[in-house]
Design a protein around this motif. Structure first.
Motif, PDB file in Angstrom:
ATOM      1  N   GLY A  40       0.799  -1.230   0.000  1.00  0.00           N
ATOM      2  CA  GLY A  40       0.000   0.000   0.000  1.00  0.00           C
ATOM      3  C   GLY A  40       0.826   1.271   0.000  1.00  0.00           C
ATOM      4  O   GLY A  40       0.284   2.370   0.118  1.00  0.00           O
ATOM      5  N   ARG A  41       2.151   1.137  -0.180  1.00  0.00           N
ATOM      6  CA  ARG A  41       3.002   2.334  -0.117  1.00  0.00           C
ATOM      7  C   ARG A  41       2.692   3.323  -1.239  1.00  0.00           C
ATOM      8  O   ARG A  41       2.509   4.518  -0.995  1.00  0.00           O
ATOM      9  N   TYR A  43       0.031   3.340  -3.107  1.00  0.00           N
ATOM     10  CA  TYR A  43      -1.378   3.757  -2.976  1.00  0.00           C
ATOM     11  C   TYR A  43      -1.466   4.944  -2.021  1.00  0.00           C
ATOM     12  O   TYR A  43      -2.150   5.932  -2.295  1.00  0.00           O
ATOM     13  N   ASP A  44      -0.742   4.847  -0.907  1.00  0.00           N
ATOM     14  CA  ASP A  44      -0.758   5.930   0.069  1.00  0.00           C
ATOM     15  C   ASP A  44      -0.192   7.213  -0.546  1.00  0.00           C
ATOM     16  O   ASP A  44      -0.723   8.311  -0.331  1.00  0.00           O
ATOM     17  N   HIS A  45       0.866   7.068  -1.339  1.00  0.00           N
ATOM     18  CA  HIS A  45       1.448   8.250  -1.989  1.00  0.00           C
ATOM     19  C   HIS A  45       0.444   8.851  -2.987  1.00  0.00           C
ATOM     20  O   HIS A  45       0.277  10.071  -3.047  1.00  0.00           O
ATOM     21  N   ARG A  47      -2.746   8.682  -2.777  1.00  0.00           N
ATOM     22  CA  ARG A  47      -3.801   9.363  -2.003  1.00  0.00           C
ATOM     23  C   ARG A  47      -3.377  10.771  -1.639  1.00  0.00           C
ATOM     24  O   ARG A  47      -4.185  11.691  -1.617  1.00  0.00           O
ATOM     25  N   ALA A  64      -2.219  -5.407   2.632  1.00  0.00           N
ATOM     26  CA  ALA A  64      -1.572  -4.099   2.798  1.00  0.00           C
ATOM     27  C   ALA A  64      -1.555  -3.683   4.263  1.00  0.00           C
ATOM     28  O   ALA A  64      -2.236  -4.267   5.106  1.00  0.00           O
ATOM     29  N   HIS A  65      -0.788  -2.631   4.525  1.00  0.00           N
ATOM     30  CA  HIS A  65      -0.821  -1.994   5.838  1.00  0.00           C
ATOM     31  C   HIS A  65      -2.283  -1.609   6.129  1.00  0.00           C
ATOM     32  O   HIS A  65      -2.974  -1.122   5.230  1.00  0.00           O
ATOM     33  N   GLU A  67      -3.729   0.811   7.343  1.00  0.00           N
ATOM     34  CA  GLU A  67      -4.153   2.183   7.015  1.00  0.00           C
ATOM     35  C   GLU A  67      -4.172   2.440   5.510  1.00  0.00           C
ATOM     36  O   GLU A  67      -4.521   3.537   5.064  1.00  0.00           O
ATOM     37  N   CYS A  68      -3.771   1.440   4.733  1.00  0.00           N
ATOM     38  CA  CYS A  68      -3.659   1.624   3.281  1.00  0.00           C
ATOM     39  C   CYS A  68      -4.556   0.648   2.516  1.00  0.00           C
ATOM     40  O   CYS A  68      -4.196   0.202   1.422  1.00  0.00           O
TER      41      CYS A  68
END
Ligand code: SAM
Length: 162
Positions: A40-41, A43-45, A47, A64-65, A67-68
């Protein structure tokens, strides 16, 4: 170059290309499509880069993490060879930016995966839309763009849909 150096450069190239892609699609309406959630790294970026856009995510199995994890209605769960054709009515021609990061450490398998998925990804992009990908995916409908400064040729790829 050590494998650590190579890993760090790949992630720097990935971030630089996503940041450039965000500039390139500033004037293009449309959703964002993340192809490969993984941890999810990225994906988070995405977002953070696109707080106002819908972000759809393809993933075979979510791990994923916490939070992601994307909302269920934006998650295309399953093998992309099945989920991308099924999403064509919903997303066809509506994607401003697609990011393909579904590879593993197996370069031959990565090339095969990218070649197989390319014809399923390109039609989802809006004209002028951008594809950022670690694997080369050029074709008549995907024109290579210059890479951000500091990103070595071939380390990452940016394409624009004709
Ligand atoms: C390298 S990881 C993605 C890393 C992620 N972008 C990040 O920054 O954390 C690749 C992901 O793609 C997924 N994947 C690979 N092939 C797939 C396929 N054919 N369909 C759906 N998901 C796939 C894998 O399950 C894996 O989670």
């Amino acid at each position: 170059m050590s494998r650590l150096d190579s890993f760090i450069r790949r992630l720097e190239a990935q971030r630089a290309c996503l940041n450039r892609a965000a500039e390139l699609v500033r004037g293009i309406d449309g959703v964002v499509l993340e192809l490969g959630l993984g941890n999810g790294r990225t994906y988070d970026h995405l977002r953070q880069l696109f707080p106002q856009r819908e972000i759809y995510v393809c993933e075979r199995q979510v791990a994923a993490h916490p939070e992601c994890i994307p909302p269920a209605d934006r998650l295309l769960l399953g093998d992309m060879f099945d989920t991308l054709p099924a999403a064509r009515n919903r997303l066809g021609g509506k994607v401003a930016l697609a990011h393909f990061d579904a590879g593993t450490g197996d370069a031959t398998a990565n090339l095969k995966l990218a070649a197989g998925l390319r014809p399923l990804i390109a039609p989802l992009l809006r004209p002028g839309g951008i594809l950022a990908t670690q694997q080369a995916m050029e074709g008549p409908d995907l024109i290579p763009l210059p890479l951000p400064e500091g990103v070595a040729e071939g380390r990452y790829h940016l394409y624009q849909r004709t």
